[in-house]
Design a protein around this motif. Structure first.
Motif, PDB file in Angstrom:
ATOM      1  N   ASP A   1       0.892  -1.161   0.000  1.00 27.27           N
ATOM      2  CA  ASP A   1       0.000   0.000   0.000  1.00 27.27           C
ATOM      3  C   ASP A   1       0.928   1.208   0.000  1.00 27.27           C
ATOM      4  O   ASP A   1       1.367   1.683   1.050  1.00 27.27           O
ATOM      5  CB  ASP A   1      -0.927   0.001   1.215  1.00 27.27           C
ATOM      6  N   ILE A   2       1.245   1.677  -1.180  1.00 29.21           N
ATOM      7  CA  ILE A   2       2.319   2.650  -1.345  1.00 29.21           C
ATOM      8  C   ILE A   2       2.017   3.977  -0.647  1.00 29.21           C
ATOM      9  O   ILE A   2       2.928   4.628  -0.122  1.00 29.21           O
ATOM     10  CB  ILE A   2       2.631   2.831  -2.864  1.00 29.21           C
ATOM     11  N   VAL A   3       0.740   4.361  -0.595  1.00 31.21           N
ATOM     12  CA  VAL A   3       0.396   5.621   0.094  1.00 31.21           C
ATOM     13  C   VAL A   3       0.736   5.515   1.584  1.00 31.21           C
ATOM     14  O   VAL A   3       1.150   6.492   2.209  1.00 31.21           O
ATOM     15  CB  VAL A   3      -1.100   5.962  -0.108  1.00 31.21           C
ATOM     16  N   GLY A   4       0.596   4.312   2.128  1.00 28.49           N
ATOM     17  CA  GLY A   4       0.823   4.102   3.560  1.00 28.49           C
ATOM     18  C   GLY A   4       2.243   4.409   4.013  1.00 28.49           C
ATOM     19  O   GLY A   4       2.475   4.674   5.196  1.00 28.49           O
ATOM     20  N   ILE A   5       3.216   4.375   3.090  1.00 31.47           N
ATOM     21  CA  ILE A   5       4.594   4.709   3.493  1.00 31.47           C
ATOM     22  C   ILE A   5       5.111   5.977   2.821  1.00 31.47           C
ATOM     23  O   ILE A   5       6.211   6.429   3.115  1.00 31.47           O
ATOM     24  CB  ILE A   5       5.597   3.561   3.228  1.00 31.47           C
ATOM     25  N   ASP A   6       4.312   6.547   1.925  1.00 25.67           N
ATOM     26  CA  ASP A   6       4.874   7.629   1.117  1.00 25.67           C
ATOM     27  C   ASP A   6       5.102   8.926   1.891  1.00 25.67           C
ATOM     28  O   ASP A   6       5.894   9.768   1.462  1.00 25.67           O
ATOM     29  CB  ASP A   6       4.001   7.891  -0.121  1.00 25.67           C
ATOM     30  N   HIS A   7       4.434   9.094   3.043  1.00 22.32           N
ATOM     31  CA  HIS A   7       4.717  10.300   3.844  1.00 22.32           C
ATOM     32  C   HIS A   7       6.178  10.280   4.305  1.00 22.32           C
ATOM     33  O   HIS A   7       6.741  11.320   4.608  1.00 22.32           O
ATOM     34  CB  HIS A   7       3.769  10.394   5.049  1.00 22.32           C
TER      35      HIS A   7
END
Ligand code: SF4
Length: 342
Positions: free
Chosen positions: A144-150
């Motif tokens: 879940d790329i959004v989950g680590i993108d921050h």
């Protein structure tokens, strides 16, 4: 509310430090006071803390490995895109049904790749091979790329990269609401931002560690206001007591919260619940108290690639699921496009 992911432990490959993102992440995690260890290979992490498999699995899912992606051949990603864009592998979420549990086997930790420029250069080559046809890239096939993108901003970089391409489009799906840093990305309408949604029952019992429904919908509003093409994946569509009313409420809530008009039609992708025999074994090991019902007698067998078949709903249940969910979509979102039901 689920807070943005912070790893408990970080591993870094020494050669990742030759890349600016590797350096940035090292400094960031040092400032955050997170323990950092060295590893020679992002594929070789073992011995996670914990007294049993259960604890080790949980600790592994809180571990981030910063590495270099060696394989620059992309996997195919049907039906939603031509290729998977490999920016990361693994996820901090605890969705009981998640297929990553079986595909990642003994490596449930999260890997992020710092050679983003090389990965995007390879994407350029794939686009050139198919031009002038559009090539679609899916960035959430293995995480879940959004989950680590921050933490990494790799996805943001990819969004801006595709914003400048004529023959490529990006898409990804998330169950996380931490989208604020992506709102000002120069996407130029070439990225479809999708949220994975489900009814309250599925989210409550099977999607631990992810943003709640209302948070995802609020994030979807922000994304829509930022001009991104918006989509939803309803998956896994799962039969349980009261499912019809529960899914109706999902679409009613979505309808009440979203703007009446979006620049580009909203897309819906619909995926019924399925399981394989190996997946069932892994789920029962990792989540022994799960309420997820995987009863072969209530399903039919569908042959798959590589000889591994899956259990999907029987024909009559499948037809009812499709008719019911598509009926709600046509009623609440008459302008939307149903991309597929599978
Ligand atoms: Fe798997 Fe997506 Fe859940 Fe992560 S959020 S565990 S990738 S289903």
């Amino acid at each position: 509310m689920v807070k943005p992911f912070v790893p408990q432990l970080v591993y870094i490959e020494p050669r990742a430090l030759a890349y600016p993102l590797g350096q940035t992440l090292k400094q960031k995690f040092e400032r955050m006071g997170i323990e950092i260890r060295e590893t020679t290979s992002h594929n070789q992490i073992r011995n996670f803390p914990g007294n049993n498999d259960f604890q080790k699995y949980r600790n592994a899912k809180s571990t981030l490995v910063v590495g270099v992606r060696k394989t620059l051949d992309f996997q195919s990603s049907k039906p939603s895109a031509e290729y998977a864009l490999p920016l990361a592998t693994g996820c901090m979420g605890h969705c009981h049904y998640c297929y990553l549990q079986t595909t990642m086997g003994s490596k449930p930790y999260i890997r992020t790749y710092v050679n983003v420029d090389e990965i995007l250069e390879r994407a350029d080559q794939y686009m050139a091979e198919r031009a002038p046809e559009i090539t679609r890239f899916e960035a959430a096939c293995t995480s879940d790329i959004v989950g680590i993108d921050h933490l990494t901003h790799s996805l943001k970089k990819a969004i801006e990269f595709f914003g400048e391409r004529d023959f490529g489009e990006l898409r990804f799906v998330t169950k996380f609401a931490h989208v604020d840093h992506l709102l000002d990305a120069r996407h130029n309408g070439r990225t479809r931002f999708r949220f994975s949604l489900n009814d309250e029952y599925v989210i409550k019992f099977f999607e631990a560690g992810t943003s709640r429904l209302i948070e995802r919908i609020e994030a979807a509003k922000k994304v829509s206001d930022a001009g991104y093409p918006l989509g939803f994946i309803i998956a896994p569509i799962y039969i349980h007591d009261g499912w019809q009313e529960s899914y109706r409420q999902l679409f009613e809530t979505l309808h009440d919260q979203l703007p009446a008009k979006t620049a580009v039609p909203i897309t819906f992708e619909l995926i019924q619940h399925r399981f394989t025999v190996p997946a069932k074994r892994v789920i029962e090991k990792n989540y022994p108290n799960s309420k997820l019902v995987m009863d072969k007698d209530e399903r039919r067998y569908k042959w798959g690639r590589y000889g591994i078949g899956k259990y999907i709903y029987k024909k009559e249940d499948e037809a009812l699921l499709q008719e019911t969910i598509e009926g709600y979509i046509h009623y609440y979102f008459p302008d939307a496009v149903v991309a597929y039901f599978t």
